[in-house]
Scaffold this motif. Structure first.
Motif, mmCIF file in Angstrom:
data_model
loop_
_atom_site.group_PDB
_atom_site.id
_atom_site.type_symbol
_atom_site.label_atom_id
_atom_site.label_comp_id
_atom_site.label_asym_id
_atom_site.label_seq_id
_atom_site.Cartn_x
_atom_site.Cartn_y
_atom_site.Cartn_z
ATOM 1 N N SER A 1 0.803 -1.229 0.016
ATOM 2 C CA SER A 1 0.105 -0.146 -0.115
ATOM 3 C C SER A 1 0.846 1.223 0.012
ATOM 4 O O SER A 1 0.576 2.253 -0.541
ATOM 5 C CB SER A 1 -1.017 0.015 1.174
ATOM 6 N N LEU A 2 2.240 1.186 0.734
ATOM 7 C CA LEU A 2 2.881 2.311 0.741
ATOM 8 C C LEU A 2 3.537 2.449 -0.746
ATOM 9 O O LEU A 2 3.683 3.838 -1.037
ATOM 10 C CB LEU A 2 3.844 2.289 1.853
ATOM 11 N N VAL A 3 3.829 1.492 -1.485
ATOM 12 C CA VAL A 3 4.497 1.832 -2.786
ATOM 13 C C VAL A 3 3.294 2.228 -3.588
ATOM 14 O O VAL A 3 3.713 3.201 -4.280
ATOM 15 C CB VAL A 3 4.538 0.287 -3.336
ATOM 16 N N GLU A 4 1.992 2.136 -3.445
ATOM 17 C CA GLU A 4 1.018 2.699 -4.479
ATOM 18 C C GLU A 4 1.035 4.191 -3.981
ATOM 19 O O GLU A 4 0.935 5.031 -4.828
ATOM 20 C CB GLU A 4 -0.460 2.176 -3.988
ATOM 21 N N LEU A 5 1.286 4.679 -2.695
ATOM 22 C CA LEU A 5 1.088 6.057 -2.241
ATOM 23 C C LEU A 5 2.366 6.673 -2.699
ATOM 24 O O LEU A 5 2.281 7.659 -2.989
ATOM 25 C CB LEU A 5 0.883 5.972 -0.631
ATOM 26 N N LEU A 6 3.684 6.058 -2.646
ATOM 27 C CA LEU A 6 4.686 6.613 -3.134
ATOM 28 C C LEU A 6 4.617 6.859 -4.845
ATOM 29 O O LEU A 6 5.140 7.639 -5.122
ATOM 30 C CB LEU A 6 6.103 5.645 -2.796
ATOM 31 N N CYS A 7 3.954 6.021 -5.500
ATOM 32 C CA CYS A 7 3.751 6.256 -7.046
ATOM 33 C C CYS A 7 3.021 7.447 -6.946
ATOM 34 O O CYS A 7 3.183 8.300 -7.747
ATOM 35 C CB CYS A 7 3.083 5.028 -7.401
ATOM 36 N N GLU A 8 1.869 7.656 -6.132
ATOM 37 C CA GLU A 8 1.160 8.909 -5.940
ATOM 38 C C GLU A 8 1.913 9.930 -5.838
ATOM 39 O O GLU A 8 1.861 11.206 -6.514
ATOM 40 C CB GLU A 8 -0.189 8.638 -5.345
ATOM 41 N N LEU A 9 2.662 9.874 -4.745
ATOM 42 C CA LEU A 9 3.562 11.177 -4.412
ATOM 43 C C LEU A 9 4.447 11.338 -5.739
ATOM 44 O O LEU A 9 4.689 12.575 -5.857
ATOM 45 C CB LEU A 9 4.363 10.825 -3.110
ATOM 46 N N HIS A 10 4.928 10.516 -6.311
ATOM 47 C CA HIS A 10 5.923 10.932 -7.653
ATOM 48 C C HIS A 10 5.001 11.647 -8.498
ATOM 49 O O HIS A 10 5.669 12.690 -9.073
ATOM 50 C CB HIS A 10 6.428 9.664 -8.142
ATOM 51 N N HIS B 1 2.368 13.382 -8.105
ATOM 52 C CA HIS B 1 2.128 14.817 -7.539
ATOM 53 C C HIS B 1 3.083 15.920 -7.736
ATOM 54 O O HIS B 1 2.964 16.943 -8.199
ATOM 55 C CB HIS B 1 1.998 14.375 -6.031
ATOM 56 N N TYR B 2 4.434 15.441 -7.553
ATOM 57 C CA TYR B 2 5.601 16.256 -7.896
ATOM 58 C C TYR B 2 6.130 16.326 -9.071
ATOM 59 O O TYR B 2 6.761 17.141 -9.561
ATOM 60 C CB TYR B 2 6.466 15.984 -6.846
ATOM 61 N N ASN B 3 5.729 15.499 -9.938
ATOM 62 C CA ASN B 3 6.125 15.511 -11.134
ATOM 63 C C ASN B 3 4.921 15.176 -12.298
ATOM 64 O O ASN B 3 4.445 14.202 -12.680
ATOM 65 C CB ASN B 3 7.059 14.193 -11.567
ATOM 66 N N GLU B 4 4.215 16.216 -12.487
ATOM 67 C CA GLU B 4 2.670 16.084 -13.308
ATOM 68 C C GLU B 4 2.992 15.381 -14.413
ATOM 69 O O GLU B 4 3.761 15.450 -15.191
ATOM 70 C CB GLU B 4 2.320 17.494 -13.565
ATOM 71 N N GLY B 5 2.112 14.501 -14.608
ATOM 72 C CA GLY B 5 1.985 13.573 -15.722
ATOM 73 C C GLY B 5 2.906 12.400 -15.736
ATOM 74 O O GLY B 5 2.915 11.757 -16.758
ATOM 75 N N SER B 6 3.664 12.335 -14.792
ATOM 76 C CA SER B 6 4.673 11.310 -14.809
ATOM 77 C C SER B 6 4.423 10.088 -13.903
ATOM 78 O O SER B 6 3.737 10.318 -13.005
ATOM 79 C CB SER B 6 6.346 12.094 -14.235
ATOM 80 N N SER B 7 4.797 8.919 -14.159
ATOM 81 C CA SER B 7 4.652 7.719 -13.480
ATOM 82 C C SER B 7 5.909 7.001 -13.498
ATOM 83 O O SER B 7 6.848 7.199 -14.175
ATOM 84 C CB SER B 7 3.517 7.060 -14.114
ATOM 85 N N VAL B 8 5.643 6.185 -12.391
ATOM 86 C CA VAL B 8 6.976 5.396 -12.061
ATOM 87 C C VAL B 8 6.537 3.961 -11.977
ATOM 88 O O VAL B 8 5.289 3.735 -11.304
ATOM 89 C CB VAL B 8 7.851 5.990 -10.837
ATOM 90 N N PRO B 9 7.243 3.103 -12.323
ATOM 91 C CA PRO B 9 7.013 1.525 -12.062
ATOM 92 C C PRO B 9 6.875 1.072 -10.741
ATOM 93 O O PRO B 9 7.905 1.660 -10.149
ATOM 94 C CB PRO B 9 7.855 0.556 -12.885
ATOM 95 N N HIS B 10 5.829 0.249 -10.400
ATOM 96 C CA HIS B 10 5.683 -0.035 -9.097
ATOM 97 C C HIS B 10 6.881 -0.877 -8.551
ATOM 98 O O HIS B 10 7.271 -0.774 -7.341
ATOM 99 C CB HIS B 10 4.474 -0.918 -8.779
ATOM 100 N N GLU B 11 7.372 -1.813 -9.352
ATOM 101 C CA GLU B 11 8.713 -2.493 -9.068
ATOM 102 C C GLU B 11 9.773 -1.650 -8.662
ATOM 103 O O GLU B 11 10.505 -1.834 -7.807
ATOM 104 C CB GLU B 11 8.996 -3.423 -10.131
ATOM 105 N N LEU B 12 9.787 -0.679 -9.312
ATOM 106 C CA LEU B 12 11.235 0.269 -9.178
ATOM 107 C C LEU B 12 10.991 0.802 -7.838
ATOM 108 O O LEU B 12 11.703 1.154 -6.776
ATOM 109 C CB LEU B 12 11.270 1.303 -10.268
ATOM 110 N N VAL B 13 9.617 1.468 -7.468
ATOM 111 C CA VAL B 13 9.307 2.036 -6.275
ATOM 112 C C VAL B 13 9.248 0.944 -4.993
ATOM 113 O O VAL B 13 10.051 1.287 -4.112
ATOM 114 C CB VAL B 13 7.910 2.673 -6.411
ATOM 115 N N ARG B 14 8.997 -0.234 -5.320
ATOM 116 C CA ARG B 14 9.075 -1.171 -4.188
ATOM 117 C C ARG B 14 10.713 -1.616 -3.976
ATOM 118 O O ARG B 14 10.939 -1.626 -2.731
ATOM 119 C CB ARG B 14 8.362 -2.699 -4.798
ATOM 120 N N SER B 15 11.408 -1.785 -4.878
ATOM 121 C CA SER B 15 12.742 -1.930 -4.677
ATOM 122 C C SER B 15 13.456 -0.766 -3.831
ATOM 123 O O SER B 15 14.287 -0.714 -2.988
ATOM 124 C CB SER B 15 13.643 -2.270 -5.715
ATOM 125 N N TYR B 16 13.141 0.630 -4.405
ATOM 126 C CA TYR B 16 13.777 1.785 -3.882
ATOM 127 C C TYR B 16 13.307 2.033 -2.297
ATOM 128 O O TYR B 16 14.132 1.915 -1.451
ATOM 129 C CB TYR B 16 13.170 2.911 -4.575
#
Length: 178
Positions: A22-31, A33-48
């Motif tokens: 659930s935190l990975v999902e929220l960190l993707c939302e945070l990304h 939020h700060y980088n309009e229109g940008s997304s980041v892969p869940h796997e990358l965020v999970r490993s980070y």
């Protein structure tokens, strides 16, 4: 959403493995939020999250506000530090709030206040005399929130950033001088 029911179920604690997805999902939302229109892969965020943010060498502690099942509604990233100019007991320890973020769908329901209250309790319990944090000057809603919990703007401080290419230029200049 029933706000009182929502707040009854709210729990604030240091993050555990149960909260990771659930935190990975929220960190993707945070990304986004700060980088309009940008997304980041869940796997990358999970490993980070696991390899960096929660690593034993990380200076950060992640605090999550959750509702059952382990659904993260918001989080705070904090670290404790010492003053270099104030050696007096009771004044030397500080808490640094690196980030406070609440899921966009649950803002204005008390999640941010619950997180700030937990962080304040943690800071006091660990001998801190204050909590400091940055806020974007354009974040009017965040500024109003922080002032609403009793925070005051530190007008005598400015924020600076050294980033690329100036960062590398300075590093190379210093390496050549050394």
């Amino acid at each position: 959403m029933n706000v009182s029911r929502h707040m009854e179920d709210l729990r604030v604690a240091l993050v555990s493995e149960l909260h990771h997805e659930s935190l990975v999902e929220l960190l993707c939302e945070l990304h986004s939020h700060y980088n309009e229109g940008s997304s980041v892969p869940h796997e990358l965020v999970r490993s980070y999250l696991v390899e960096c943010l929660l690593a034993p060498t990380s200076p950060l502690q992640l605090v999550v506000a959750t509702r059952e099942p382990p659904h993260v509604l918001g989080f705070a990233a904090i670290s404790l530090t010492y003053s270099l100019v104030e050696p007096t007991a009771g004044k030397r320890r500080h808490c640094w709030l690196k980030e406070l973020y609440v899921r966009s769908s649950t803002r204005s329901l008390g999640v941010g206040k619950a997180l700030m209250s937990w962080v304040a309790q943690y800071a006091v319990a660990h001998g801190c005399c204050r909590i400091d944090w940055p806020v974007n000057v354009t974040n009017a809603r965040g500024i109003a929130f922080y002032e609403g919990v009793g925070a005051k703007q530190v007008v005598e401080r400015l924020s600076y950033r050294l980033s690329e290419p100036s960062l590398s230029e300075l590093a190379h200049r210093s390496a050549r001088a050394g």
